[in-house]
Write a protein that holds these residues in place. Structure first.
Motif, PDB file in Angstrom:
ATOM      1  N   VAL A   1       0.820  -1.215   0.000  1.00  0.00           N
ATOM      2  CA  VAL A   1       0.000   0.000   0.000  1.00  0.00           C
ATOM      3  C   VAL A   1       0.849   1.258   0.000  1.00  0.00           C
ATOM      4  CG1 VAL A   1      -1.714   1.306   1.298  1.00  0.00           C
ATOM      5  CG2 VAL A   1      -1.941  -1.173   1.090  1.00  0.00           C
ATOM      6  N   GLY A   2       1.884   1.277   0.840  1.00  0.00           N
ATOM      7  CA  GLY A   2       2.719   2.470   0.948  1.00  0.00           C
ATOM      8  C   GLY A   2       2.041   3.582   1.727  1.00  0.00           C
ATOM      9  N   MET A   3       2.800   4.658   1.935  1.00  0.00           N
ATOM     10  CA  MET A   3       2.268   5.817   2.650  1.00  0.00           C
ATOM     11  C   MET A   3       1.397   6.667   1.724  1.00  0.00           C
ATOM     12  SD  MET A   3       3.013   5.930   5.849  1.00  0.00           S
ATOM     13  CE  MET A   3       3.048   7.657   6.379  1.00  0.00           C
ATOM     14  N   PRO A   4       0.404   7.398   2.232  1.00  0.00           N
ATOM     15  CA  PRO A   4       0.140   7.593   3.663  1.00  0.00           C
ATOM     16  C   PRO A   4      -0.770   6.548   4.304  1.00  0.00           C
ATOM     17  CG  PRO A   4      -1.276   9.032   2.398  1.00  0.00           C
ATOM     18  CD  PRO A   4      -0.400   8.321   1.383  1.00  0.00           C
ATOM     19  N   GLU A   5      -1.420   5.702   3.476  1.00  0.00           N
ATOM     20  CA  GLU A   5      -2.400   4.767   4.034  1.00  0.00           C
ATOM     21  C   GLU A   5      -1.752   3.699   4.919  1.00  0.00           C
ATOM     22  OE1 GLU A   5      -2.300   5.735   0.936  1.00  0.00           O
ATOM     23  OE2 GLU A   5      -4.240   6.654   0.490  1.00  0.00           O
ATOM     24  N   ALA A   6      -0.458   3.444   4.711  1.00  0.00           N
ATOM     25  CA  ALA A   6       0.226   2.422   5.513  1.00  0.00           C
ATOM     26  C   ALA A   6       0.160   2.743   7.003  1.00  0.00           C
ATOM     27  CB  ALA A   6       1.682   2.293   5.065  1.00  0.00           C
ATOM     28  N   ARG A   7       0.018   4.016   7.339  1.00  0.00           N
ATOM     29  CA  ARG A   7      -0.040   4.398   8.754  1.00  0.00           C
ATOM     30  C   ARG A   7      -1.267   3.784   9.429  1.00  0.00           C
ATOM     31  NH1 ARG A   7      -3.018   8.209   6.302  1.00  0.00           N
ATOM     32  NH2 ARG A   7      -4.486   9.462   7.523  1.00  0.00           N
ATOM     33  N   ILE A   8      -2.362   3.606   8.655  1.00  0.00           N
ATOM     34  CA  ILE A   8      -3.594   3.030   9.209  1.00  0.00           C
ATOM     35  C   ILE A   8      -3.364   1.552   9.526  1.00  0.00           C
ATOM     36  CG2 ILE A   8      -6.052   2.639   8.794  1.00  0.00           C
ATOM     37  CD1 ILE A   8      -5.857   4.877   6.632  1.00  0.00           C
ATOM     38  N   ILE A   9      -2.703   0.874   8.607  1.00  0.00           N
ATOM     39  CA  ILE A   9      -2.408  -0.553   8.790  1.00  0.00           C
ATOM     40  C   ILE A   9      -1.488  -0.743   9.993  1.00  0.00           C
ATOM     41  CG2 ILE A   9      -1.343  -2.571   7.712  1.00  0.00           C
ATOM     42  CD1 ILE A   9      -2.087  -1.177   4.979  1.00  0.00           C
ATOM     43  N   LEU A  10      -0.455   0.090  10.076  1.00  0.00           N
ATOM     44  CA  LEU A  10       0.479  -0.015  11.201  1.00  0.00           C
ATOM     45  C   LEU A  10      -0.230   0.278  12.522  1.00  0.00           C
ATOM     46  CD1 LEU A  10       3.656   1.675   9.690  1.00  0.00           C
ATOM     47  CD2 LEU A  10       3.424  -0.714  10.381  1.00  0.00           C
ATOM     48  N   ALA A  11      -1.124   1.260  12.519  1.00  0.00           N
ATOM     49  CA  ALA A  11      -1.846   1.608  13.746  1.00  0.00           C
ATOM     50  C   ALA A  11      -2.684   0.430  14.235  1.00  0.00           C
ATOM     51  CB  ALA A  11      -2.728   2.830  13.511  1.00  0.00           C
ATOM     52  N   GLU A  12      -3.310  -0.284  13.305  1.00  0.00           N
ATOM     53  CA  GLU A  12      -4.112  -1.451  13.702  1.00  0.00           C
ATOM     54  C   GLU A  12      -3.235  -2.527  14.330  1.00  0.00           C
ATOM     55  OE1 GLU A  12      -6.828  -4.994  11.702  1.00  0.00           O
ATOM     56  OE2 GLU A  12      -6.656  -3.082  10.660  1.00  0.00           O
ATOM     57  N   ALA A  13      -2.103  -2.807  13.686  1.00  0.00           N
ATOM     58  CA  ALA A  13      -1.203  -3.830  14.216  1.00  0.00           C
ATOM     59  C   ALA A  13      -0.635  -3.420  15.569  1.00  0.00           C
ATOM     60  CB  ALA A  13      -0.068  -4.088  13.227  1.00  0.00           C
ATOM     61  N   VAL A  14      -0.274  -2.152  15.689  1.00  0.00           N
ATOM     62  CA  VAL A  14       0.325  -1.653  16.934  1.00  0.00           C
ATOM     63  C   VAL A  14      -0.676  -1.721  18.088  1.00  0.00           C
ATOM     64  CG1 VAL A  14       1.156   0.445  18.081  1.00  0.00           C
ATOM     65  CG2 VAL A  14       2.080  -0.208  15.849  1.00  0.00           C
ATOM     66  N   THR A  15      -1.910  -1.292  17.846  1.00  0.00           N
ATOM     67  CA  THR A  15      -2.901  -1.327  18.924  1.00  0.00           C
ATOM     68  C   THR A  15      -3.273  -2.767  19.283  1.00  0.00           C
ATOM     69  OG1 THR A  15      -4.641  -0.981  17.251  1.00  0.00           O
ATOM     70  CG2 THR A  15      -3.873   0.952  18.463  1.00  0.00           C
ATOM     71  N   TYR A  16      -3.265  -3.656  18.285  1.00  0.00           N
ATOM     72  CA  TYR A  16      -3.552  -5.070  18.584  1.00  0.00           C
ATOM     73  C   TYR A  16      -2.478  -5.642  19.502  1.00  0.00           C
ATOM     74  CZ  TYR A  16      -5.095  -9.895  17.970  1.00  0.00           C
ATOM     75  OH  TYR A  16      -5.566 -11.161  18.212  1.00  0.00           O
ATOM     76  N   VAL A  17      -1.217  -5.433  19.121  1.00  0.00           N
ATOM     77  CA  VAL A  17      -0.112  -5.968  19.916  1.00  0.00           C
ATOM     78  C   VAL A  17      -0.077  -5.334  21.300  1.00  0.00           C
ATOM     79  CG1 VAL A  17       2.412  -6.106  20.082  1.00  0.00           C
ATOM     80  CG2 VAL A  17       1.278  -6.589  17.907  1.00  0.00           C
ATOM     81  N   ALA A  18      -0.339  -4.030  21.363  1.00  0.00           N
ATOM     82  CA  ALA A  18      -0.298  -3.329  22.655  1.00  0.00           C
ATOM     83  C   ALA A  18      -1.376  -3.821  23.606  1.00  0.00           C
ATOM     84  CB  ALA A  18      -0.427  -1.825  22.427  1.00  0.00           C
ATOM     85  N   THR A  19      -2.559  -4.135  23.083  1.00  0.00           N
ATOM     86  CA  THR A  19      -3.679  -4.530  23.949  1.00  0.00           C
ATOM     87  C   THR A  19      -3.784  -6.042  24.144  1.00  0.00           C
ATOM     88  OG1 THR A  19      -5.155  -4.495  22.015  1.00  0.00           O
ATOM     89  CG2 THR A  19      -5.036  -2.480  23.354  1.00  0.00           C
ATOM     90  N   ALA A  20      -2.969  -6.804  23.460  1.00  0.00           N
ATOM     91  CA  ALA A  20      -3.005  -8.264  23.590  1.00  0.00           C
ATOM     92  C   ALA A  20      -2.439  -8.698  24.941  1.00  0.00           C
ATOM     93  CB  ALA A  20      -2.190  -8.903  22.467  1.00  0.00           C
TER      94      ALA A  20
END
Length: 448
Positions: A327-346
């Motif tokens: 996908v690349g930027m800028p939309e990649a930030r949305i994908i990264l945010a989902e992964a980051v919040t998943y890992v953080a709240t797991a």
């Protein structure tokens, strides 16, 4: 070159952006990068002696990769050709190769090919250049903002010397700013402009190692600021702040800020704080951090810190890594945010990480014991005569698909490496293992 080509080039030279006009043409004009271009360094000596081999310049934008190529073009006796990988096609490369062969065959003259943004070439395009670099038809100079060990053909890497350019420090950029303001030939000296100490310091700092950003701000300021009563154009702090448009965050990809931010990012995910994790993610993205690097750190955190407490975290992280590349930027930030919040709240567990760490330490400290005979491979002629694989118990033939037998070497019987934390899914793992072992013992299956 006809008259019209000459006029066009002359006009472009005069009207090109300040950052382009200010590019050095000789080694002595280069500011910064003394770790590779200092007078006692290999690159300096090779350019001076016109004995340059294939090289790849790697570094952030505005650090002088194209400048290095331009200096080489002005210094070498070889034929110099330049293409940009973002727009060049196979026909362009074929034309360069044909010219290079003709120059070498008819005049004994080498050809240096400068490929800007070489990481944009696909594997096929890079492979096309390889034989001509190999046989000396071309001397390759590549420039890339991406790590060449990830983005450039390994065969080209092995035939090239890698030079990493660092972001210019504040002192170097300040020197370029003052030179640009006062140079009457290449710079803006004819405008009778002045820049205050405060404004020069601010631009040098805000550019964050990118000389091009600082020079663009200087040019914009001089061209858009009215003259003062003394007849001069003054670039003060207010003008400088307006022209830089935003203050670049302090984030040197090769310095403490980079490592401090990525450390805080990982520790926030590990510590189950999604707000802090997303904040540090945003800081890295704003500073232009490589999204693939960020994705790799999320993968590592998912495996190391979430582990078996939620095995799906690794699946999410790996898929996010694949998605951001597509996908690349800028939309990649949305994908990264989902992964980051998943890992953080797991739910978290480092039991699998600690298991392999402990096992690795055991392997280093002890001799290598023989694999138990019943586990050894028996799929070859003569294995049975050697006692290989005899008396192996096939787990699927037993209740719960489990049977107790010796899997570790005999000398290690009873050794434990993996200790489930009891958190998240790992609690189910622990209960499952206890149940099947208990039932095997009750039914006598573990005594067979």
């Amino acid at each position: 070159m006809d008259l019209f080509d000459y006029m066009r080039e002359n006009t472009m030279e005069q009207e090109s952006p300040l950052a382009s006009r200010m590019r050095p043409e000789t080694l002595d004009e280069i500011v910064g990068q003394q770790h590779i271009i200092g007078k006692d360094k290999l690159l300096y000596r090779a350019i001076r002696a016109d004995k340059l081999g294939s090289v790849i310049f790697y570094g952030p934008p505005g650090t002088g990769k194209t400048t290095m190529a331009r200096v080489i073009a002005n210094t070498t006796s070889a034929q110099f050709r330049q293409i940009n990988a973002t727009v060049a096609g196979k026909k362009d490369m074929e034309d360069v190769v044909k010219e290079a062969k003709d120059a070498l065959g008819m005049y004994g003259k080498k050809t240096i090919l400068f490929v800007d943004e070489i990481h944009r070439f696909n594997k096929g395009q890079q492979d096309y250049l390889l034989p001509y670099v190999e046989d000396g038809t071309l001397i390759l100079i590549g420039a890339t903002t991406e790590n060449p060990y990830f983005e450039v053909n390994g065969a080209l890497i092995s035939r090239s010397k890698i030079f990493e350019l660092k972001p210019l420090d504040q002192k170097d950029i300040r020197e370029l700013i003052l030179r640009a303001v006062h140079d009457e030939v290449k710079g803006m000296g004819t405008y009778q402009a002045e820049i205050t100490e405060e404004a020069a310091d601010f631009l040098a700092d805000a550019a964050n190692g990118d000389a091009r950003a600082a020079l663009n701000a200087v040019e914009l300021g001089i061209l858009t600021t009215d003259r003062s009563e003394d007849g001069k154009i003054w670039i003060d702090l207010d003008v400088a702040q307006e022209c830089i448009q935003k203050r670049a965050v302090r984030y040197d990809k090769n310095g403490d800020s980079h490592y401090d931010t990525i450390s805080a990012f990982i520790k926030s995910m590990r510590g189950s704080d999604p707000d802090a994790a997303v904040y540090y993610l945003a800081r890295m993205l704003y500073a232009g951090e490589d999204i693939k690097f960020i994705a790799r750190r999320v993968i590592i955190c998912a495996a190391e810190d979430v582990g078996m407490a939620d095995p799906q975290a690794l699946v999410v992280a790996v898929n996010a890594s694949l998605a951001v590349e597509r996908v690349g930027m800028p939309e990649a930030r949305i994908i990264l945010a989902e992964a980051v919040t998943y890992v953080a709240t797991a739910p978290k567990s480092n039991a699998s990480y600690m298991a392999v760490e402990e096992a690795s330490g055991y392997v280093k400290e002890h001799q290598t014991f023989l694999v138990p005979p019943h586990l050894q491979d028996r799929h070859y002629s003569g294995a049975e005569k050697l006692g290989r694989g005899l008396d192996y118990k096939y787990a699927h033939n037993y209740p719960n698909h489990y049977v107790k037998q010796q899997y570790l070497p005999a000398e290690m019987e009873g050794t434990v490496f993996y200790r489930p934390s009891g958190n998240g899914y790992e609690k189910q793992v622990e209960e499952h293992m206890e149940r099947i072992r208990r039932e095997a013992k009750e039914t006598g299956e573990d005594d067979r």
